[in-house]
Design a protein around this motif. Structure first.
Motif, PDB file in Angstrom:
ATOM      1  N   TYR A 205      -5.129  -4.628   8.669  1.00 32.94           N
ATOM      2  CA  TYR A 205      -6.126  -3.549   8.699  1.00 32.94           C
ATOM      3  C   TYR A 205      -7.524  -4.133   8.484  1.00 32.94           C
ATOM      4  O   TYR A 205      -7.698  -5.035   7.661  1.00 32.94           O
ATOM      5  CB  TYR A 205      -5.871  -2.530   7.576  1.00 32.94           C
ATOM      6  CG  TYR A 205      -4.754  -1.528   7.805  1.00 32.94           C
ATOM      7  CD1 TYR A 205      -4.141  -1.351   9.039  1.00 32.94           C
ATOM      8  CD2 TYR A 205      -4.320  -0.728   6.743  1.00 32.94           C
ATOM      9  CE1 TYR A 205      -3.132  -0.413   9.208  1.00 32.94           C
ATOM     10  CE2 TYR A 205      -3.307   0.205   6.905  1.00 32.94           C
ATOM     11  CZ  TYR A 205      -2.713   0.360   8.138  1.00 32.94           C
ATOM     12  OH  TYR A 205      -1.713   1.277   8.296  1.00 32.94           O
ATOM     13  N   PRO A 214      -3.429  -3.860   2.736  1.00 34.11           N
ATOM     14  CA  PRO A 214      -2.158  -3.647   2.026  1.00 34.11           C
ATOM     15  C   PRO A 214      -1.098  -4.663   2.459  1.00 34.11           C
ATOM     16  O   PRO A 214      -0.944  -4.938   3.644  1.00 34.11           O
ATOM     17  CB  PRO A 214      -1.738  -2.227   2.430  1.00 34.11           C
ATOM     18  CG  PRO A 214      -2.787  -1.676   3.317  1.00 34.11           C
ATOM     19  CD  PRO A 214      -3.781  -2.740   3.633  1.00 34.11           C
ATOM     20  N   PHE A 216       2.317  -5.127   3.085  1.00 37.65           N
ATOM     21  CA  PHE A 216       3.671  -4.621   3.330  1.00 37.65           C
ATOM     22  C   PHE A 216       3.983  -4.673   4.815  1.00 37.65           C
ATOM     23  O   PHE A 216       3.078  -4.725   5.650  1.00 37.65           O
ATOM     24  CB  PHE A 216       3.856  -3.201   2.776  1.00 37.65           C
ATOM     25  CG  PHE A 216       3.170  -2.096   3.557  1.00 37.65           C
ATOM     26  CD1 PHE A 216       3.849  -1.362   4.521  1.00 37.65           C
ATOM     27  CD2 PHE A 216       1.831  -1.792   3.330  1.00 37.65           C
ATOM     28  CE1 PHE A 216       3.218  -0.347   5.235  1.00 37.65           C
ATOM     29  CE2 PHE A 216       1.195  -0.769   4.039  1.00 37.65           C
ATOM     30  CZ  PHE A 216       1.886  -0.058   4.992  1.00 37.65           C
ATOM     31  N   SER A 235       9.296   1.480   5.441  1.00 36.57           N
ATOM     32  CA  SER A 235       8.191   1.762   4.519  1.00 36.57           C
ATOM     33  C   SER A 235       7.712   3.194   4.652  1.00 36.57           C
ATOM     34  O   SER A 235       8.004   3.877   5.637  1.00 36.57           O
ATOM     35  CB  SER A 235       7.006   0.839   4.844  1.00 36.57           C
ATOM     36  OG  SER A 235       7.324  -0.494   4.547  1.00 36.57           O
ATOM     37  N   CYS A 320      -1.759   7.560  -0.034  1.00 34.07           N
ATOM     38  CA  CYS A 320      -2.747   6.518  -0.305  1.00 34.07           C
ATOM     39  C   CYS A 320      -4.034   6.616   0.521  1.00 34.07           C
ATOM     40  O   CYS A 320      -5.024   5.996   0.161  1.00 34.07           O
ATOM     41  CB  CYS A 320      -2.104   5.154  -0.156  1.00 34.07           C
ATOM     42  SG  CYS A 320      -1.438   4.932   1.477  1.00 34.07           S
TER      43      CYS A 320
HETATM   44  C1  3EB Z   1      -0.260   3.175   6.037  1.00 32.40           C
HETATM   45  O1  3EB Z   1       0.490   3.121   7.014  1.00 32.40           O
HETATM   46  C2  3EB Z   1      -0.014   4.282   5.045  1.00 32.40           C
HETATM   47  O2  3EB Z   1       0.220   0.066   0.261  1.00 32.40           O
HETATM   48  O3  3EB Z   1       2.332  -0.348  -0.021  1.00 32.40           O
HETATM   49  C3  3EB Z   1       2.311   3.106   3.620  1.00 32.40           C
HETATM   50  C4  3EB Z   1       3.302   2.310   3.084  1.00 32.40           C
HETATM   51  C5  3EB Z   1       1.023   2.997   3.144  1.00 32.40           C
HETATM   52  C6  3EB Z   1       2.998   1.382   2.074  1.00 32.40           C
HETATM   53  C7  3EB Z   1       1.396   0.264   0.536  1.00 32.40           C
HETATM   54  C8  3EB Z   1       0.732   2.064   2.138  1.00 32.40           C
HETATM   55  C9  3EB Z   1       1.712   1.273   1.607  1.00 32.40           C
HETATM   56  O4  3EB Z   1      -1.200   2.381   5.847  1.00 32.40           O
HETATM   57  C10 3EB Z   1      -0.085   3.828   3.659  1.00 32.40           C
END
Ligand code: 3EB
Length: 364
Positions: A205, A214, A216, A235, A320
């Motif tokens: 991002y 983030p 993940f 997720s 979030c």
């Molecule tokens: C997104 O797609 C939505 O910060 O661990 C989704 C899954 C989201 C995990 C994280 C954040 C997280 O960005 C947000």
């Protein structure tokens, strides 16, 4: 997920079964009084009933493996593992006078968790659930979720966990008060990370979403020791295409977009030769909804995609990104690791084991 009533024998059986790895309890009130051997993540999120009202009950999510497990406490982290997979939970109180209590709590909790993973011999994170009070609050010019991302990234980097490709599946949701709570599943063998071709990888991002992206993956596909069926941990998934939130203020359209994303992730996993997995309806779903009154609209959208809306667990939680109204996660089809959920009337003594409730390793 399977919904079981408080007195369903499957729940009380699981809470006596040595193959049980750990539990997460969702709802208000106190943590559940269960055998002290079982690590418990206590998450303050309201359970929403089909009438869109907050339910005065707790939902218990019980993780079980195929063989007897063993409990181990490493520093502040409560672990239980069976030679193949481990459930672990850690929490950080956020009451410190410091003006970066959340940043410090995130860093300390992740350091403790990752050190425990390494010490116990389960170095591979499969799935992490993060519960963050006041997740959308702006503190000193930075939203708390973005501060969390910054310090999670730092801890991952320092303890040599992947922050980009190969990061675990995860979610990060708000809670009403309480500490920062993390719980996870980790394993001896690594999962395969799955991305969604419709979405920019979260770890890529751009900076407009915070100083650190983030850490993940969209999903983690894990084979474990079971040849017949893989486990797919999807997720938290929302109405994001590319890196942008779509359908501001429209919960029906956001749910539809979220389900399209979930289907794309499942298709991606299937294309990697996932065993025993075909379609989204094979999986257990949990939906986080910012405004409880939106539940009927979310249920309708799920049904419109051919999914069983009654089988989904609905929790009220902040998401979030402040512009997201709904987020959905998925798991299954579990063989080597199973999840059972049930509502626990917290007044019901059938859930209380009589004399071992003092040493409860609660994390909430
Ligand atoms: C997104 O797609 C939505 O910060 O661990 C989704 C899954 C989201 C995990 C994280 C954040 C997280 O960005 C947000």
């Amino acid at each position: 997920m399977r919904w079981l009533s408080a007195d369903d024998p499957a729940i009380s059986r699981a809470l006596r079964d040595p193959r049980t790895l750990g539990l997460a309890t969702h709802g208000g009130g106190a943590p559940l009084a269960v055998d002290a051997r079982f690590p418990q993540a206590h998450l303050r999120k309201h359970v929403i009933g089909s009438d869109a009202q907050v339910v005065d009950a707790q939902v218990v999510e019980i993780w079980s493996g195929r063989t007897e497990a063993r409990t181990e406490t490493i520093g502040a982290t409560y672990c239980r593992h069976n030679g193949e997979v481990m459930f672990a939970t850690v929490s950080a109180p956020l009451e410190s006078a410091s003006n970066d209590a959340l940043g410090e709590g995130t860093y300390i909790a992740y350091q403790s968790l990752l050190a425990a993973l390494r010490a116990s011999g389960y170095p591979h994170l499969l799935r992490v659930w993060n519960s963050i009070p006041d997740i959308n609050l702006n503190e000193d010019g930075l939203e708390r979720y973005r501060r969390f991302n910054l310090l999670r990234h730092k801890a991952y980097e320092e303890l040599h966990q992947p922050t980009g490709a190969g990061a675990p599946a995860a979610c990060a949701l708000g809670s009403f008060g309480g500490p920062l709570v993390l719980y996870c599943l980790a394993s001896k063998t690594p999962p395969q990370a799955i991305e969604n071709p419709r979405q920019t990888s979260a770890y890529q991002y751009p900076q407009q979403y915070g100083p650190r992206a983030p850490s993940f993956s969209r999903a983690a596909l894990w084979r474990g020791g079971e040849d017949q069926s893989d486990v797919l941990f999807v997720s938290g998934t929302a109405s994001i295409v590319g890196h942008q939130t779509l359908h501001h203020g429209n919960v029906a359209a956001q749910t539809h977009e979220t389900l399209t994303n979930l289907q794309a992730i499942v298709a991606e996993a299937v294309s990697r030769d996932a065993r025993g997995l075909v379609v989204l309806s094979d999986l257990h779903l949990k939906a986080y909804i910012r405004n409880a009154e939106d539940v009927p609209i979310v249920r309708q959208a799920l049904a419109g995609h051919g999914l069983d809306a009654d089988a989904v667990l609905y929790l009220q939680a902040d998401i979030c990104r402040a512009d997201l109204l709904v987020e959905i996660e998925a798991i299954g089809p579990a063989q080597s690791i199973a999840v059972t959920t049930g509502t626990a009337d917290t007044q019901d003594s059938s859930f209380r084991s009589s004399n071992d409730s003092q040493a409860l390793p609660e994390s909430g």
